[in-house]
Design an enzyme around this catalytic site. Structure first.
Site, PDB file in Angstrom:
ATOM      1  N   HIS A   1      -3.426   7.234   2.183  1.00 28.61           N
ATOM      2  CA  HIS A   1      -3.820   6.163   1.503  1.00 28.61           C
ATOM      3  C   HIS A   1      -5.252   5.788   1.952  1.00 28.61           C
ATOM      4  CE1 HIS A   1      -3.993   1.907   0.862  1.00 28.61           C
ATOM      5  NE2 HIS A   1      -3.785   1.596   1.967  1.00 28.61           N
TER       6      HIS A   1
ATOM      7  N   ASN B   1      -9.828  -0.119  -0.432  1.00 24.44           N
ATOM      8  CA  ASN B   1      -8.522   0.113  -0.497  1.00 24.44           C
ATOM      9  C   ASN B   1      -7.864  -0.723  -1.667  1.00 24.44           C
ATOM     10  OD1 ASN B   1      -5.714  -0.482   0.047  1.00 24.44           O
ATOM     11  ND2 ASN B   1      -6.092  -1.335   1.972  1.00 24.44           N
TER      12      ASN B   1
ATOM     13  N   CYS C   1       0.811  -1.408  -0.123  1.00 23.26           N
ATOM     14  CA  CYS C   1      -0.169  -0.061  -0.075  1.00 23.26           C
ATOM     15  C   CYS C   1       0.930   1.363  -0.026  1.00 23.26           C
ATOM     16  CB  CYS C   1      -0.910  -0.167   1.146  1.00 23.26           C
ATOM     17  SG  CYS C   1      -2.001  -1.316   1.218  1.00 23.26           S
TER      18      CYS C   1
HETATM   19  O1  UT7 Z   1      -3.683  -0.829   3.417  1.00 22.14           O
HETATM   20  C1  UT7 Z   1      -3.008  -1.716   4.114  1.00 22.14           C
HETATM   21  C2  UT7 Z   1      -2.982  -1.269   5.702  1.00 22.14           C
HETATM   22  N1  UT7 Z   1      -4.365  -2.106   6.106  1.00 22.14           N
HETATM   23  C3  UT7 Z   1      -5.250  -1.240   6.927  1.00 22.14           C
HETATM   24  O2  UT7 Z   1      -4.792  -0.203   7.418  1.00 22.14           O
HETATM   25  C4  UT7 Z   1      -6.164  -1.956   7.545  1.00 22.14           C
HETATM   26  C5  UT7 Z   1      -6.022  -1.950   9.246  1.00 22.14           C
HETATM   27  N2  UT7 Z   1      -7.231  -2.472   9.864  1.00 22.14           N
HETATM   28  C6  UT7 Z   1      -8.731  -2.181   9.712  1.00 22.14           C
HETATM   29  O3  UT7 Z   1      -8.952  -1.472   8.920  1.00 22.14           O
HETATM   30  C7  UT7 Z   1      -9.484  -3.060  10.674  1.00 22.14           C
HETATM   31  O4  UT7 Z   1      -8.805  -3.747  11.645  1.00 22.14           O
HETATM   32  C8  UT7 Z   1     -10.509  -4.016   9.983  1.00 22.14           C
HETATM   33  C9  UT7 Z   1     -11.483  -3.180   9.087  1.00 22.14           C
HETATM   34  C10 UT7 Z   1      -9.754  -4.750   9.123  1.00 22.14           C
HETATM   35  C11 UT7 Z   1     -11.218  -4.545  11.011  1.00 22.14           C
HETATM   36  O5  UT7 Z   1     -11.906  -3.589  11.882  1.00 22.14           O
HETATM   37  P1  UT7 Z   1     -12.028  -3.830  13.342  1.00 22.14           P
HETATM   38  O6  UT7 Z   1     -12.940  -3.151  14.007  1.00 22.14           O
HETATM   39  O7  UT7 Z   1     -10.409  -3.978  13.777  1.00 22.14           O
HETATM   40  O8  UT7 Z   1     -12.615  -5.327  13.625  1.00 22.14           O
HETATM   41  P2  UT7 Z   1     -12.020  -6.688  14.142  1.00 22.14           P
HETATM   42  O9  UT7 Z   1     -11.070  -7.457  13.230  1.00 22.14           O
HETATM   43  O10 UT7 Z   1     -11.596  -6.149  15.767  1.00 22.14           O
HETATM   44  O11 UT7 Z   1     -13.297  -7.798  14.202  1.00 22.14           O
HETATM   45  C12 UT7 Z   1     -14.411  -7.063  15.088  1.00 22.14           C
HETATM   46  C13 UT7 Z   1     -15.534  -8.287  14.774  1.00 22.14           C
HETATM   47  C14 UT7 Z   1     -14.932  -9.834  14.943  1.00 22.14           C
HETATM   48  O12 UT7 Z   1     -16.111 -10.599  15.498  1.00 22.14           O
HETATM   49  P3  UT7 Z   1     -15.866 -10.982  17.026  1.00 22.14           P
HETATM   50  O13 UT7 Z   1     -14.221 -11.816  17.076  1.00 22.14           O
HETATM   51  O14 UT7 Z   1     -15.834  -9.716  17.984  1.00 22.14           O
HETATM   52  O15 UT7 Z   1     -17.257 -11.797  17.257  1.00 22.14           O
HETATM   53  C15 UT7 Z   1     -14.808 -10.241  13.601  1.00 22.14           C
HETATM   54  O16 UT7 Z   1     -14.929 -11.613  13.249  1.00 22.14           O
HETATM   55  O17 UT7 Z   1     -16.170  -8.295  13.607  1.00 22.14           O
HETATM   56  C16 UT7 Z   1     -15.914  -9.470  12.935  1.00 22.14           C
HETATM   57  N3  UT7 Z   1     -15.673  -9.340  11.169  1.00 22.14           N
HETATM   58  C17 UT7 Z   1     -16.786  -9.061  10.628  1.00 22.14           C
HETATM   59  N4  UT7 Z   1     -18.204  -9.050  10.836  1.00 22.14           N
HETATM   60  C18 UT7 Z   1     -19.022  -8.772   9.539  1.00 22.14           C
HETATM   61  C19 UT7 Z   1     -14.482  -9.182  10.642  1.00 22.14           C
HETATM   62  N5  UT7 Z   1     -14.765  -8.860   9.279  1.00 22.14           N
HETATM   63  C20 UT7 Z   1     -16.327  -8.899   9.344  1.00 22.14           C
HETATM   64  C21 UT7 Z   1     -16.834  -8.479   8.039  1.00 22.14           C
HETATM   65  N6  UT7 Z   1     -18.400  -8.597   8.218  1.00 22.14           N
HETATM   66  N7  UT7 Z   1     -16.567  -8.599   6.797  1.00 22.14           N
END
Ligand code: UT7
Length: 319
Positions: A246, A276, A112
């Site tokens: 980004h 992204n 990225c």
């Molecule tokens: O470009 C390169 C750099 N990349 C980035 O900058 C990405 C950085 N990370 C992020 O943007 C965020 O961490 C994400 C968008 C990937 C995830 O958001 P989050 O608020 O950190 O969510 P999480 O991973 O902590 O997941 C929260 C919950 C989980 O469920 P439990 O374990 O709390 O029951 C996940 O399983 O959301 C669940 N989950 C989803 N639910 C519905 C994860 N993906 C999804 C989904 N739909 N697509």
């Protein structure tokens, strides 16, 4: 003093649009979750047979047109991508052949943050005097490396390409690329990676990410990088006209803007429209800000990005 000026920009997004609702029909996810956690509403996916070099070439033609140049005016092409057409030759040489020009062409791989690395690499060539006009492209077909079974990553990425033309300018006044800074730390390589590759598996593999960890690092590293780049020129963050970051996650962008004390109306945000797009996301956002008239001559712009590796950095530009 020689400085690199951006004299044109262009973009290309594939025709096929995939909405959050489309994804929620095939994955255990929802439009509401995706919007709340990321700010993404839709993304573009390349058609079958449409390659990264096709996206890159379309963006290149658009940038050449906006600069009033032809491919023969370009002596350096750098493509930032981690989704090349082939392992080799580089996508940049394929673009070079599609444009029908000569000079030096090569790819950079920094996920990225690839666009900022390509921009700063070209800036060094131009300021050293060995090249006069450079075409910098960020182009990706991430739809080919996202796992349709993995909701944690599948909803986050899209395909696209953005390009800029740089010209070495002897008397730039206060315009041009003022400062860049790039860093990498391979000890973080297991937080964001593909689980395949030519040497590892003989396949491209799928993207894997520990999202929450990446999220935390993104904010701290990008704020530090932004302040470092601004400090090179003794400029305060409040003096910026535009943050053109980004586009990974609206929450990351807003957190960085807040820490830099920038109001939301000074940030160009496109993540809702194309998700992204990795190395393409900054030039896509830049093009949007230029074409809708927000970015004007004399404006001070800051880019920042972080990607797999980690590799991260920022660039300060007077438009
Ligand atoms: O470009 C390169 C750099 N990349 C980035 O900058 C990405 C950085 N990370 C992020 O943007 C965020 O961490 C994400 C968008 C990937 C995830 O958001 P989050 O608020 O950190 O969510 P999480 O991973 O902590 O997941 C929260 C919950 C989980 O469920 P439990 O374990 O709390 O029951 C996940 O399983 O959301 C669940 N989950 C989803 N639910 C519905 C994860 N993906 C999804 C989904 N739909 N697509």
């Amino acid at each position: 003093m020689v400085r690199s000026l951006i004299i044109g920009c262009g973009h290309y997004l594939p025709e096929k649009v995939v909405t959050n609702h489309d994804l929620s029909a095939v994955l255990d996810t929802s439009h509401e979750w995706i919007v709340e956690r990321t700010g993404i509403h839709k993304r573009h996916f390349a058609a079958d047979g449409e390659l990264t070099s096709d996206l890159a070439t379309a963006a290149a033609w658009d940038a050449l047109k906006s600069a009033g140049l032809t491919p023969q005016d370009i002596d350096l092409i750098i493509v930032a991508t981690v989704t090349p057409d082939q392992t080799f030759p580089s996508t940049a040489t394929i673009v070079q052949s599609k444009l029908g020009c000569r000079g030096l062409a090569f790819d950079v791989s920094a996920a990225c943050s690839g666009y900022i690395l390509a921009l700063s690499t070209a800036d060094h060539y131009l300021r050293l005097g060995s090249m006069k006009r450079a075409l910098i492209i960020g182009a990706e077909t991430f739809s080919r490396i996202i796992d349709p079974q993995d909701r944690k990553t599948y909803v986050l990425f899209g395909d696209g390409a953005g390009a800029v033309i740089l010209r070495a300018e002897n008397n730039p006044g206060n315009r041009g690329i003022l400062s860049t800074s790039m860093h990498s730390d391979g000890s973080y390589r297991d937080l964001l990676y593909t689980d395949g590759g030519p040497s590892l598996t003989g396949t491209a593999g799928y993207i894997r990410m520990l999202g929450r960890e990446v999220f935390k690092h993104a904010i701290t590293k990008l704020v530090d990088s932004a302040l470092e780049t601004l400090a090179h020129k003794n400029i305060a963050a409040e003096e910026l006209d535009w943050l053109v970051p980004h586009q990974a996650n609206i929450r990351i962008i807003e957190a960085i803007a807040e820490r830099l004390n920038l109001s939301p109306d000074r940030v160009v945000i496109t993540v809702a429209e194309h998700a992204n797009t990795s190395a393409a996301s900054i030039p896509l956002a830049l093009c949007k800000g230029v074409s809708d008239g927000r970015i004007q001559p004399g404006h001070l712009i800051l880019h920042e990005a972080i990607g797999g590796g980690f590799v991260w950095g920022s660039a300060l530009i007077r438009w």
